[in-house]
Write a protein that holds these residues in place. Structure first.
Motif, PDB file in Angstrom:
ATOM      1  N   TRP A   7       1.063  -1.225   0.125  1.00 32.38           N
ATOM      2  CA  TRP A   7      -0.025   0.102   0.109  1.00 32.38           C
ATOM      3  C   TRP A   7       0.962   1.187   0.066  1.00 32.38           C
ATOM      4  CZ3 TRP A   7      -4.371  -1.432  -1.801  1.00 32.38           C
ATOM      5  CH2 TRP A   7      -4.836  -2.741  -1.452  1.00 32.38           C
ATOM      6  N   ASN A   8       2.192   1.245   0.783  1.00 28.40           N
ATOM      7  CA  ASN A   8       2.853   2.350   0.607  1.00 28.40           C
ATOM      8  C   ASN A   8       3.481   2.606  -0.586  1.00 28.40           C
ATOM      9  OD1 ASN A   8       1.969   2.739   3.513  1.00 28.40           O
ATOM     10  ND2 ASN A   8       4.082   2.119   4.333  1.00 28.40           N
ATOM     11  N   ARG A   9       3.776   1.576  -1.066  1.00 30.07           N
ATOM     12  CA  ARG A   9       4.606   1.582  -2.422  1.00 30.07           C
ATOM     13  C   ARG A   9       3.584   2.161  -3.395  1.00 30.07           C
ATOM     14  NH1 ARG A   9       4.980  -3.869  -4.175  1.00 30.07           N
ATOM     15  NH2 ARG A   9       3.039  -3.704  -5.474  1.00 30.07           N
ATOM     16  N   LYS A  10       2.487   2.037  -3.566  1.00 27.32           N
ATOM     17  CA  LYS A  10       1.492   2.515  -4.302  1.00 27.32           C
ATOM     18  C   LYS A  10       1.270   4.200  -4.146  1.00 27.32           C
ATOM     19  CE  LYS A  10      -1.453  -1.573  -5.248  1.00 27.32           C
ATOM     20  NZ  LYS A  10      -1.283  -1.416  -6.710  1.00 27.32           N
ATOM     21  N   ILE A  11       1.344   4.440  -2.605  1.00 25.08           N
ATOM     22  CA  ILE A  11       1.257   5.820  -2.406  1.00 25.08           C
ATOM     23  C   ILE A  11       2.479   6.615  -2.998  1.00 25.08           C
ATOM     24  CG2 ILE A  11       1.551   7.548  -0.465  1.00 25.08           C
ATOM     25  CD1 ILE A  11      -0.297   5.487   1.006  1.00 25.08           C
ATOM     26  N   PHE A  12       3.741   5.832  -2.622  1.00 26.96           N
ATOM     27  CA  PHE A  12       4.889   6.560  -3.285  1.00 26.96           C
ATOM     28  C   PHE A  12       4.764   6.726  -4.752  1.00 26.96           C
ATOM     29  CE2 PHE A  12       6.956   4.217   0.718  1.00 26.96           C
ATOM     30  CZ  PHE A  12       6.774   5.496   1.460  1.00 26.96           C
ATOM     31  N   LEU A  17       6.377   9.652  -8.894  1.00 28.97           N
ATOM     32  CA  LEU A  17       6.453   9.046 -10.108  1.00 28.97           C
ATOM     33  C   LEU A  17       5.148   9.423 -10.931  1.00 28.97           C
ATOM     34  CD1 LEU A  17       8.287   5.922  -9.427  1.00 28.97           C
ATOM     35  CD2 LEU A  17       9.243   7.921  -9.885  1.00 28.97           C
ATOM     36  N   GLY A  18       4.141   9.464 -10.254  1.00 26.95           N
ATOM     37  CA  GLY A  18       2.902   9.764 -11.280  1.00 26.95           C
ATOM     38  C   GLY A  18       2.346   8.464 -11.803  1.00 26.95           C
ATOM     39  N   VAL A  19       2.356   7.231 -11.445  1.00 25.91           N
ATOM     40  CA  VAL A  19       2.054   6.169 -11.745  1.00 25.91           C
ATOM     41  C   VAL A  19       1.491   5.412 -10.747  1.00 25.91           C
ATOM     42  CG1 VAL A  19       3.904   5.961 -13.581  1.00 25.91           C
ATOM     43  CG2 VAL A  19       4.225   4.743 -11.514  1.00 25.91           C
ATOM     44  N   GLN A  20       0.504   4.340 -11.254  1.00 25.89           N
ATOM     45  CA  GLN A  20      -0.293   3.433 -10.206  1.00 25.89           C
ATOM     46  C   GLN A  20       0.634   2.784  -9.365  1.00 25.89           C
ATOM     47  OE1 GLN A  20      -3.400   3.981  -9.249  1.00 25.89           O
ATOM     48  NE2 GLN A  20      -3.143   5.674 -10.603  1.00 25.89           N
ATOM     49  N   ASP A  21       1.741   2.297  -9.918  1.00 25.62           N
ATOM     50  CA  ASP A  21       2.379   1.301  -9.063  1.00 25.62           C
ATOM     51  C   ASP A  21       3.925   1.159  -9.556  1.00 25.62           C
ATOM     52  OD1 ASP A  21       3.239  -0.543  -6.977  1.00 25.62           O
ATOM     53  OD2 ASP A  21       1.888  -2.103  -7.735  1.00 25.62           O
ATOM     54  N   ALA A  22       4.863   0.948  -8.531  1.00 23.12           N
ATOM     55  CA  ALA A  22       6.368   0.700  -9.200  1.00 23.12           C
ATOM     56  C   ALA A  22       7.097  -0.419  -8.028  1.00 23.12           C
ATOM     57  CB  ALA A  22       7.110   2.190  -8.920  1.00 23.12           C
ATOM     58  N   ASP A  23       7.960  -0.815  -8.694  1.00 21.36           N
ATOM     59  CA  ASP A  23       8.896  -1.820  -8.038  1.00 21.36           C
ATOM     60  C   ASP A  23       9.268  -1.044  -6.430  1.00 21.36           C
ATOM     61  OD1 ASP A  23      10.239  -4.423  -7.665  1.00 21.36           O
ATOM     62  OD2 ASP A  23      12.033  -2.949  -7.522  1.00 21.36           O
ATOM     63  N   MET A  27      11.333   2.382  -5.868  1.00 16.72           N
ATOM     64  CA  MET A  27      10.940   3.550  -4.968  1.00 16.72           C
ATOM     65  C   MET A  27      12.068   4.154  -3.660  1.00 16.72           C
ATOM     66  SD  MET A  27       8.035   4.304  -6.380  1.00 16.72           S
ATOM     67  CE  MET A  27       8.130   5.579  -5.590  1.00 16.72           C
ATOM     68  N   THR A  28      12.421   2.913  -3.315  1.00 12.16           N
ATOM     69  CA  THR A  28      13.627   2.982  -2.320  1.00 12.16           C
ATOM     70  C   THR A  28      14.731   3.897  -2.873  1.00 12.16           C
ATOM     71  OG1 THR A  28      13.057   1.042  -1.115  1.00 12.16           O
ATOM     72  CG2 THR A  28      15.176   1.742  -0.591  1.00 12.16           C
ATOM     73  N   ARG A  29      15.299   3.590  -4.112  1.00  7.75           N
ATOM     74  CA  ARG A  29      16.120   4.348  -4.705  1.00  7.75           C
ATOM     75  C   ARG A  29      16.078   5.853  -4.805  1.00  7.75           C
ATOM     76  NH1 ARG A  29      17.433   0.696  -8.312  1.00  7.75           N
ATOM     77  NH2 ARG A  29      15.930   1.571  -9.445  1.00  7.75           N
ATOM     78  N   ARG A  30      14.645   6.094  -5.139  1.00  5.99           N
ATOM     79  CA  ARG A  30      14.000   7.336  -5.507  1.00  5.99           C
ATOM     80  C   ARG A  30      13.937   8.240  -4.205  1.00  5.99           C
ATOM     81  NH1 ARG A  30      14.387  11.663  -8.179  1.00  5.99           N
ATOM     82  NH2 ARG A  30      12.491  12.774  -8.407  1.00  5.99           N
ATOM     83  N   MET A  31      13.516   7.630  -3.031  1.00  5.15           N
ATOM     84  CA  MET A  31      13.563   8.236  -1.777  1.00  5.15           C
ATOM     85  C   MET A  31      14.827   8.525  -1.370  1.00  5.15           C
ATOM     86  SD  MET A  31      10.149   8.662  -0.933  1.00  5.15           S
ATOM     87  CE  MET A  31      10.305   8.933   0.679  1.00  5.15           C
ATOM     88  N   ASN A  32      15.865   7.605  -1.636  1.00  5.37           N
ATOM     89  CA  ASN A  32      17.099   8.125  -0.945  1.00  5.37           C
ATOM     90  C   ASN A  32      17.804   9.067  -1.842  1.00  5.37           C
ATOM     91  OD1 ASN A  32      17.609   6.103   1.303  1.00  5.37           O
ATOM     92  ND2 ASN A  32      17.507   4.476  -0.336  1.00  5.37           N
ATOM     93  N   GLU A  33      17.379   9.212  -3.136  1.00  7.18           N
ATOM     94  CA  GLU A  33      17.928  10.254  -3.950  1.00  7.18           C
ATOM     95  C   GLU A  33      17.407  11.480  -3.492  1.00  7.18           C
ATOM     96  OE1 GLU A  33      16.760   9.269  -7.831  1.00  7.18           O
ATOM     97  OE2 GLU A  33      18.310   7.590  -8.175  1.00  7.18           O
ATOM     98  N   LEU A  34      16.016  11.659  -3.344  1.00  7.68           N
ATOM     99  CA  LEU A  34      15.435  13.045  -2.884  1.00  7.68           C
ATOM    100  C   LEU A  34      15.574  13.443  -1.401  1.00  7.68           C
ATOM    101  CD1 LEU A  34      12.019  12.061  -4.344  1.00  7.68           C
ATOM    102  CD2 LEU A  34      13.505  13.956  -5.210  1.00  7.68           C
TER     103      LEU A  34
END
Length: 50
Positions: A7-12, A17-23, A27-34
């Protein structure tokens, strides 16, 4: 490192990313970048405010 459930993955995915779901790894990589050094805290904030 922080865990991301389905569920959190879908929120992230929608928020970051503006998409419904992602691996979870993507998401972890993107959060660490941001939010270097604060990804877990930022993740909690996103989940609590959605």
């Amino acid at each position: 490192m922080f865990g991301i459930d389905v569920w959190n993955r879908k929120i992230f995915a929608r928020t970051l990313l503006g998409v419904q779901d992602a691996d979870a790894e993507v998401m972890t990589r993107r959060m660490n970048e941001l939010f270097p050094g604060h990804a877990g805290t930022a993740a909690l904030y996103l989940v609590e405010h959605k």
